[in-house]
Each structure stands twice: as structure tokens, then as C-alpha cells.
Design a protein around this motif. Structure first.
Motif, PDB file in Angstrom:
ATOM      1  N   GLY A  71       0.799  -1.220   0.000  1.00  0.00           N
ATOM      2  CA  GLY A  71       0.000   0.000   0.000  1.00  0.00           C
ATOM      3  C   GLY A  71       0.831   1.269   0.000  1.00  0.00           C
ATOM      4  N   ALA A  72       2.084   1.170  -0.455  1.00  0.00           N
ATOM      5  CA  ALA A  72       2.965   2.344  -0.485  1.00  0.00           C
ATOM      6  C   ALA A  72       2.280   3.485  -1.241  1.00  0.00           C
ATOM      7  N   ASP A  73       2.310   4.655  -0.660  1.00  0.00           N
ATOM      8  CA  ASP A  73       1.716   5.839  -1.274  1.00  0.00           C
ATOM      9  C   ASP A  73       2.786   6.529  -2.115  1.00  0.00           C
ATOM     10  N   LEU A  74       2.844   6.160  -3.399  1.00  0.00           N
ATOM     11  CA  LEU A  74       3.878   6.700  -4.271  1.00  0.00           C
ATOM     12  C   LEU A  74       3.781   8.212  -4.405  1.00  0.00           C
ATOM     13  N   GLY A  75       2.574   8.748  -4.373  1.00  0.00           N
ATOM     14  CA  GLY A  75       2.396  10.195  -4.448  1.00  0.00           C
ATOM     15  C   GLY A  75       3.027  10.893  -3.269  1.00  0.00           C
ATOM     16  N   MET A  76       2.842  10.344  -2.078  1.00  0.00           N
ATOM     17  CA  MET A  76       3.422  10.933  -0.871  1.00  0.00           C
ATOM     18  C   MET A  76       4.949  10.819  -0.893  1.00  0.00           C
ATOM     19  N   ILE A  77       5.439   9.669  -1.324  1.00  0.00           N
ATOM     20  CA  ILE A  77       6.891   9.474  -1.396  1.00  0.00           C
ATOM     21  C   ILE A  77       7.492  10.448  -2.414  1.00  0.00           C
ATOM     22  N   ALA A  78       6.842  10.577  -3.568  1.00  0.00           N
ATOM     23  CA  ALA A  78       7.317  11.515  -4.593  1.00  0.00           C
ATOM     24  C   ALA A  78       7.281  12.945  -4.068  1.00  0.00           C
ATOM     25  N   ALA A  79       6.251  13.289  -3.297  1.00  0.00           N
ATOM     26  CA  ALA A  79       6.160  14.639  -2.739  1.00  0.00           C
ATOM     27  C   ALA A  79       7.327  14.923  -1.793  1.00  0.00           C
ATOM     28  N   LYS A  80       7.702  13.938  -0.992  1.00  0.00           N
ATOM     29  CA  LYS A  80       8.829  14.124  -0.069  1.00  0.00           C
ATOM     30  C   LYS A  80      10.147  14.277  -0.826  1.00  0.00           C
ATOM     31  N   VAL A  81      10.331  13.475  -1.883  1.00  0.00           N
ATOM     32  CA  VAL A  81      11.542  13.590  -2.691  1.00  0.00           C
ATOM     33  C   VAL A  81      11.558  14.956  -3.386  1.00  0.00           C
ATOM     34  N   THR A  82      10.402  15.400  -3.854  1.00  0.00           N
ATOM     35  CA  THR A  82      10.291  16.713  -4.485  1.00  0.00           C
ATOM     36  C   THR A  82      10.646  17.817  -3.501  1.00  0.00           C
ATOM     37  N   GLU A  83      10.237  17.650  -2.251  1.00  0.00           N
ATOM     38  CA  GLU A  83      10.568  18.650  -1.233  1.00  0.00           C
ATOM     39  C   GLU A  83      12.085  18.763  -1.058  1.00  0.00           C
ATOM     40  N   VAL A  84      12.776  17.637  -1.125  1.00  0.00           N
ATOM     41  CA  VAL A  84      14.239  17.660  -1.026  1.00  0.00           C
ATOM     42  C   VAL A  84      14.831  18.404  -2.220  1.00  0.00           C
ATOM     43  N   LEU A  85      14.295  18.139  -3.418  1.00  0.00           N
ATOM     44  CA  LEU A  85      14.771  18.870  -4.600  1.00  0.00           C
ATOM     45  C   LEU A  85      14.524  20.363  -4.451  1.00  0.00           C
ATOM     46  N   ALA A  86      13.364  20.733  -3.907  1.00  0.00           N
ATOM     47  CA  ALA A  86      13.060  22.146  -3.690  1.00  0.00           C
ATOM     48  C   ALA A  86      14.067  22.762  -2.715  1.00  0.00           C
ATOM     49  N   ASP A  87      14.430  22.025  -1.674  1.00  0.00           N
ATOM     50  CA  ASP A  87      15.434  22.513  -0.732  1.00  0.00           C
ATOM     51  C   ASP A  87      16.763  22.769  -1.439  1.00  0.00           C
ATOM     52  N   LEU A  88      17.135  21.869  -2.352  1.00  0.00           N
ATOM     53  CA  LEU A  88      18.381  22.062  -3.104  1.00  0.00           C
ATOM     54  C   LEU A  88      18.308  23.309  -3.979  1.00  0.00           C
ATOM     55  N   VAL A  89      17.180  23.512  -4.637  1.00  0.00           N
ATOM     56  CA  VAL A  89      17.025  24.689  -5.497  1.00  0.00           C
ATOM     57  C   VAL A  89      17.115  25.967  -4.666  1.00  0.00           C
ATOM     58  N   VAL A  90      16.480  25.970  -3.505  1.00  0.00           N
ATOM     59  CA  VAL A  90      16.484  27.160  -2.648  1.00  0.00           C
ATOM     60  C   VAL A  90      17.885  27.435  -2.101  1.00  0.00           C
ATOM     61  N   MET A  91      18.718  26.405  -1.990  1.00  0.00           N
ATOM     62  CA  MET A  91      20.088  26.603  -1.514  1.00  0.00           C
ATOM     63  C   MET A  91      20.935  27.386  -2.521  1.00  0.00           C
TER      64      MET A  91
END
Length: 82
Positions: free
Chosen positions: A21-41
Motif C-alpha cells: 500500500g505504499a503511497d507513491l504520491g506521498m513518497i514523490a512529494a517528499k523527494v520533491t521537497e528535497v529537490l526544492a530545498d536544493l534549489v532554494v540553496m
């Protein structure tokens, strides 16, 4: 940790991805948040170009991986390890 950041990230995500029942959308959102953190850096003057690179790389890699045979129609993309 290994010498390969790509493999380390897959190792961190694997327990979540194989969970029933892995929520791929939620996992992708968390990975996207990490990418956003990199962009903001990045400096404000470099953010747009970095974001464009991230989006271009994502599109390219998705197309590349979708063209690779994954096993008889399982629908599961297996990450490529180095």
C-alpha cells in the motif's frame, strides 16, 4: 553510506517503496521537497536555471527508463543500481 549518492537514496527509499500500500504520491512529494530545498540553496540568480535543469533531467530520465524493458508488464519500475 556508499560512494554513490544515487544508490544511497534508493537504499533509503526502498523500505517505503516495497511496503504494501505504499503511497507513491506521498513518497514523490517528499523527494520533491528535497529537490526544492536544493534549489532554494542556490543563489537567487541561479535558482531558475537549476529548477529548469531539475525538470529537464527528470523528463529525460523518465523517458529513458520507460524505454527500458522492466519485466513482463509488471508496471513496477526497478531502479537501476550502479
Amino acid at each position: 553510506m556508499s560512494d554513490c549518492l544515487h544508490c544511497d537514496i534508493h537504499d533509503l527509499l526502498e523500505p517505503e517503496l516495497v511496503r504494501e500500500g505504499a503511497d507513491l504520491g506521498m513518497i514523490a512529494a517528499k523527494v520533491t521537497e528535497v529537490l526544492a530545498d536544493l534549489v532554494v540553496m542556490a543563489g537567487p540568480e541561479d535558482r531558475a536555471a537549476l529548477l529548469a535543469d531539475v525538470i529537464a533531467n527528470l523528463g529525460h530520465i523518465v523517458l529513458e527508463k520507460s524505454e527500458q524493458p522492466q519485466g513482463a508488464g509488471s508496471g513496477e519500475a526497478k531502479p537501476r543500481r550502479h
